[in-house]
Enzyme design. Structure first.
Site, PDB file in Angstrom:
ATOM      1  N   HIS A   1      -3.027  -4.197  18.202  1.00 25.30           N
ATOM      2  CA  HIS A   1      -3.887  -5.274  17.342  1.00 25.30           C
ATOM      3  C   HIS A   1      -4.537  -4.309  16.264  1.00 25.30           C
ATOM      4  CE1 HIS A   1      -4.203  -8.078  20.724  1.00 25.30           C
ATOM      5  NE2 HIS A   1      -4.298  -6.966  21.417  1.00 25.30           N
ATOM      6  N   GLU A   7       7.521  -1.735  -0.096  1.00 22.58           N
ATOM      7  CA  GLU A   7       6.925  -2.675  -0.598  1.00 22.58           C
ATOM      8  C   GLU A   7       8.306  -3.647  -0.806  1.00 22.58           C
ATOM      9  OE1 GLU A   7       3.998  -2.821  -3.568  1.00 22.58           O
ATOM     10  OE2 GLU A   7       3.054  -1.184  -2.766  1.00 22.58           O
ATOM     11  N   LYS A  64      -1.939   7.473  -9.070  1.00 23.59           N
ATOM     12  CA  LYS A  64      -1.381   6.676  -8.003  1.00 23.59           C
ATOM     13  C   LYS A  64      -0.068   7.367  -7.483  1.00 23.59           C
ATOM     14  CE  LYS A  64      -2.541   3.497  -6.171  1.00 23.59           C
ATOM     15  NZ  LYS A  64      -2.558   2.194  -6.630  1.00 23.59           N
ATOM     16  N   SER A  95       1.597   4.646 -11.252  1.00 29.41           N
ATOM     17  CA  SER A  95       1.135   3.526 -11.970  1.00 29.41           C
ATOM     18  C   SER A  95       1.157   3.802 -13.413  1.00 29.41           C
ATOM     19  CB  SER A  95      -0.391   3.222 -11.451  1.00 29.41           C
ATOM     20  OG  SER A  95      -1.200   2.486 -12.269  1.00 29.41           O
TER      21      SER A  95
END
Length: 481
Positions: A159, A293, A286, A280
């Site tokens: 969970h 992704e 970043k 980025s």
């Protein structure tokens, strides 16, 4: 200007409208089937020789010309014309241009219906091996990391909450087991669909090509399809292939999701190699897991491809229908997507640095050793329901004091329940917790090593299958005849 070749139209009084031809013409991506269409055409030429429609010399001339067409196409010296309706028209036009009327003899005894079914099936049987090889590349990356972290303790989650300590290798190999089944699904798919549609012609079978068993063997099939209508009208082999691809990408997406978490500042379990991360355009600091992704995003596409294929099939009258042209779009997209995703994801996994210090520090966060307390009490005769309550009280005690279970003293144990003896401390380490899970499939290091040994054997078997294919193998244009 190239003279148009039509494989139909003799009964029509007027030529097809440009609008019709724009709709009917195959997508440019479909011409990737050229080498497979050529190989099947060579087998059909030998079938026509057996039937007496071609002499030995004519058959040799046709098969040689077809091989040259495939080579020229993949070298970029021969291209489909805008007037070529599909790959079959393209190949016949090129053949007639080289051989004259002799090239037109090849059409006897077959139909675009069995050709279309056969070309895609050959492509997917070849593609299944390429896909298996790419999946095995990711397996190698997972195994390589797992070998280094058989004894590295880490927090296990349910969970998305800290649950129990595991070894990091065990977590990695959980993903390896899912991918192992994906390759097994490809092998099972191939076994089930290793039958040739050639000889089915339009739908009733051929009155000329009567030795489909021989052409099937030439193309690496186990035999011909049992039913000619099924041969041209079924696409469950496409739907099943796309399902296997979609299921594999869903598994990759779950791995990608964990990599997001592991590489986040909040977790800090792994550091991505610069060559497998992006930045980025506005935030210089970043370092993004874009590969993960993009992998997750492609899973949505493949699920859509599967939905497209099943919806296309659900209400078709049982024979060939032009609706079936959509089979190639879905199959090509599924295969193309995974063959781009898998090498990138494999590289990401292989090159990431695992922060064992962060894993060890977090292995006991969230009272992950609580089950050890309950098990310890059970082994001393306390009913587990009662042991569960005692352990819950001990966790409350820790929360009140702001410490972990492993930080408690013998006096603390006794304050919660007199049955909690000082020896309890011996099991309250993540190393002891993982060592105790020594049953089959458990996270104990010795079980993980055994799992790795068995996995390597299975991967070797899968690798052998992926290279043992005896059918046409032209997915890579550089391998064309």
């Amino acid at each position: 200007m190239t003279k148009p070749t039509m494989l139909w139209g003799g009964r029509f009084r007027s030529p097809p409208s440009p609008d019709l031809m724009r709709l009917s013409r195959a997508d440019s991506s479909f011409f990737r089937l050229t080498a497979y269409d050529v190989e099947a055409s060579r087998a059909h030429a030998r079938e026509l020789e057996r039937a007496g429609l071609l002499t030995g010399a004519e058959c040799a001339a046709i098969t040689d010309a077809l091989g040259a067409i495939a080579r020229d196409f993949h070298a970029g010296a021969l291209e489909p014309a805008p007037t070529d309706e599909d790959v079959h028209t393209f190949v016949e036009r090129a053949l007639v241009a080289r051989l004259g009327p002799l090239g037109g003899k090849l059409r006897a005894g077959r139909s675009r219906n069995d050709q279309a079914a056969n070309d895609l099936k050959l492509y997917l049987r070849d593609g299944a091996r390429h896909l298996a090889a790419a999946l095995l590349g990711l397996q190698d990356a997972l195994v390589g990391q797992a070998e280094r972290h058989v004894e590295t303790v880490a927090p296990g989650f349910t969970h998305l909450q800290p649950a129990q300590p595991v070894t990091f290798a065990h977590q990695l190999l959980a993903h390896a087991q899912t991918i192992l089944r994906d390759v097994d699904r490809l092998r099972d798919w191939d076994r089930r669909h290793a039958t040739s549609p050639l000889g089915a012609a339009a739908l009733a079978g051929s009155a000329i090509a009567l030795r489909a068993d021989l052409s099937a063997a030439e193309l690496g099939y186990d035999g011909p399809c049992e039913n000619s209508i099924d041969a041209v009208g079924s696409r469950d082999h496409v739907a099943e292939f796309v399902f296997v691809a979609a299921m594999a990408n869903v598994h990759l997406s779950r791995l990608a999701e964990e990599i997001f978490l592991w590489s986040s500042r909040q977790f800090g379990w792994v550091e991505l190699h610069d060559s497998y991360a992006t930045g980025s355009s506005i935030m210089p600091q970043k370092k993004n897991a874009d590969i993960a992704e993009l992998t997750r995003g492609r899973a949505a596409r493949l699920i859509g491809d599967l939905s497209t294929t099943l919806t296309m099939l659900k209400a078709l009258p049982f024979a060939y229908n032009r609706d079936l042209v959509e089979d190639k779009r879905a199959a090509f997209d599924a295969l193309d997507s995974l063959l781009v995703v898998l090498p990138a994801l494999a590289g990401l996994v292989a090159t990431m640095t695992v922060r064992t210090d962060r894993l060890a520090a977090q292995a006991t966060d969230g009272f992950t050793l609580a089950t050890e307390v309950a098990d310890w009490l059970s082994r001393r005769g306390v009913p587990f329901a009662e042991a569960h309550e005692i352990t819950g009280a001990l966790v409350q005690f820790c929360e009140h004091k702001g410490v972990g279970l492993q930080d408690l003293s013998a006096e603390d144990f006794a304050a919660v329940d007199p049955r909690l003896e000082a020896s309890l401390a011996d099991v309250l380490t993540p190393e002891a917790a993982v060592a105790a899970r020594s049953g089959p499939g458990g996270t104990a290091p010795e079980r993980v090593r055994e799992q790795l040994d068995r996995l390597r054997v299975r991967l070797d078997e899968q690798r052998a299958w992926s290279v043992a294919y005896e059918g046409p193998r032209y997915l890579d244009p550089r391998e064309a005849p």
